[in-house]
Write an enzyme that holds these catalytic residues in place. Sequence first.
Site, PDB file in Angstrom:
ATOM      1  N   ARG A 194     219.524 114.379  12.869  1.00 50.62           N
ATOM      2  CA  ARG A 194     218.333 115.231  12.689  1.00 50.62           C
ATOM      3  C   ARG A 194     218.353 116.379  13.688  1.00 50.62           C
ATOM      4  O   ARG A 194     218.039 117.527  13.356  1.00 50.62           O
ATOM      5  CB  ARG A 194     217.051 114.405  12.877  1.00 50.62           C
ATOM      6  N   LYS A 210     211.137 102.005  17.333  1.00 52.35           N
ATOM      7  CA  LYS A 210     211.575 101.563  18.670  1.00 52.35           C
ATOM      8  C   LYS A 210     210.448 100.813  19.377  1.00 52.35           C
ATOM      9  O   LYS A 210     210.673  99.791  20.009  1.00 52.35           O
ATOM     10  CB  LYS A 210     212.012 102.778  19.499  1.00 52.35           C
ATOM     11  N   HIS A 266     203.177 104.569  25.241  1.00 51.33           N
ATOM     12  CA  HIS A 266     204.293 105.472  24.939  1.00 51.33           C
ATOM     13  C   HIS A 266     203.774 106.902  24.934  1.00 51.33           C
ATOM     14  O   HIS A 266     202.722 107.190  24.360  1.00 51.33           O
ATOM     15  CB  HIS A 266     204.892 105.151  23.564  1.00 51.33           C
ATOM     16  N   ASP A 299     218.048 104.419  14.420  1.00 49.33           N
ATOM     17  CA  ASP A 299     217.411 105.631  14.942  1.00 49.33           C
ATOM     18  C   ASP A 299     218.383 106.482  15.750  1.00 49.33           C
ATOM     19  O   ASP A 299     218.322 107.705  15.708  1.00 49.33           O
ATOM     20  CB  ASP A 299     216.190 105.272  15.804  1.00 49.33           C
ATOM     21  N   SER A 352     210.828 107.167  13.641  1.00 52.57           N
ATOM     22  CA  SER A 352     211.742 107.117  14.783  1.00 52.57           C
ATOM     23  C   SER A 352     211.070 106.474  15.999  1.00 52.57           C
ATOM     24  O   SER A 352     211.577 105.513  16.586  1.00 52.57           O
ATOM     25  CB  SER A 352     212.190 108.551  15.113  1.00 52.57           C
TER      26      SER A 352
HETATM   27  N1  URA Z   1     211.136 111.248  19.907  1.00 51.26           N
HETATM   28  C1  URA Z   1     211.762 110.291  19.185  1.00 51.26           C
HETATM   29  O1  URA Z   1     212.103 109.233  19.683  1.00 51.26           O
HETATM   30  N2  URA Z   1     211.991 110.566  17.875  1.00 51.26           N
HETATM   31  C2  URA Z   1     211.624 111.700  17.283  1.00 51.26           C
HETATM   32  O2  URA Z   1     211.857 111.868  16.095  1.00 51.26           O
HETATM   33  C3  URA Z   1     210.997 112.673  18.065  1.00 51.26           C
HETATM   34  C4  URA Z   1     210.752 112.416  19.391  1.00 51.26           C
END
Ligand code: URA
Length: 437
Positions: free
Chosen positions: A168, A187, A82, A161, A183
């Site tokens: 956010r 995932k 990632h 999220d 966050s």
């Molecule tokens: N990418 C995400 O998926 N979440 C965040 O909080 C910041 C970047």
Amino acid sequence: MRPQEIIAVKRDGGQLSRSEIDAFIAGVCDGSWADYQISAMVMAMFTRGLSDEEQNALTYAMLHSGEVLDLSDIPRPKADKHSTGGVGDKTSLIIAPILAACGIAVPMISGRGLGHTGGTLDKLEAIAGYDVNLSTERFRQIIETCGFAMSGQTADIAPADKKLYALRDATATVPYIPLIVASIMSKKLAEGLDALVLDVKTGSGAFMPNIEDSMRLAEAMVQTGRNFGVRTEAVVSEMGRPLGRYAGNICEVYECVKILRNEPLELAEPTRELSLELSARAIVLAGVEENIENARTLAEAKLGSGAAYELFIENCRLQGGDAESIPTSDPFGGKGLTAYEIKAERSGWLEMADALAIGEAVVEIGGGRIHAEDSIDFNVGFECFAEVGGEVSEGDVLGVLYSRTEEDAECVSGKLRAAYKIAETPVTPSPLVHGIV
Ligand code: URA
């Protein structure tokens, strides 16, 4: 407990219990917390801070707000990479087939580009017909057949999220490490992985531009991965300049295919190098090789033999993509695009090719999106012609922007010229890899 009572705990600087965090995330998902209450809560978290225990409890609650993939019936180690996002950041398309060729299952759930950073899903959709909206069943079948699948997040993966991130974003509470960790990791952990390698970018084009923040983010994500039983490592890599030769969509796919086919492409070496570095780390974490040297040799062999390329082509076919639609030479040719050249204003050494400015220029000419619902022009983009640290002569072409119209190019021409800095004396470019966590 009512939402306002839980919010008050954090507002007053207290420690939230696991059950309070569970109640918060349940309320986000079932709609029993209003948007203003969720926003107040994330602001309290942002200003008062979250302890490691709270960050873990939040990640856990967000992860279990949806489906966690169970790929245990696929008899391979499961690993993924990632990236926190950047400009010209295209390594996923190279790493996934390399890992698959090494016998690793790669359930890659990716995102779209937003702001100046590109997204893997957009690059994949630049391949005619490529489907990134796979059902969980199809996702699993494709992994079973060719070792990797690349898809968008379904509504069932970490649904908390989606809602939290939107709020956010609207309340200026994105840049806080524990919230970012919860966050991203909620995932990634939903992919049911054994191993995860993170590419945390640093520099102007990164989500966290300064190196100290990037290192702290990397450490927090690695620790969280390990807390959840996933072997995790992070590479902190340079994003003060674009990665490789191209920034855009189909042009980036072209660069990946050139690398997968072992065909020479000037200025693409950083893309190849970072892909191999990240692959090698994932190979060790997945338990396929014991040390990084052997893993690197294996990754290079899978690239060199064409095995990774064959899997890339097979994956394209399985996901409905027409690999024949990927350009085999100049990716901007024959599309009626306007070329705007940025030339060196004097001789010297290239000190800066600012990733943020170049990424923003690509977005402004339609190659990326400002709002989540914007559509993208896959064909426009930017081509780098000079390497940071290299010697240049006055009048040399440093980079070329390919846009639909001359007006588009004019709008960003000042920004692009300012993106380049030439020094009078030799400069040492920042390393591609700043550190490993
Ligand atoms: N990418 C995400 O998926 N979440 C965040 O909080 C910041 C970047």
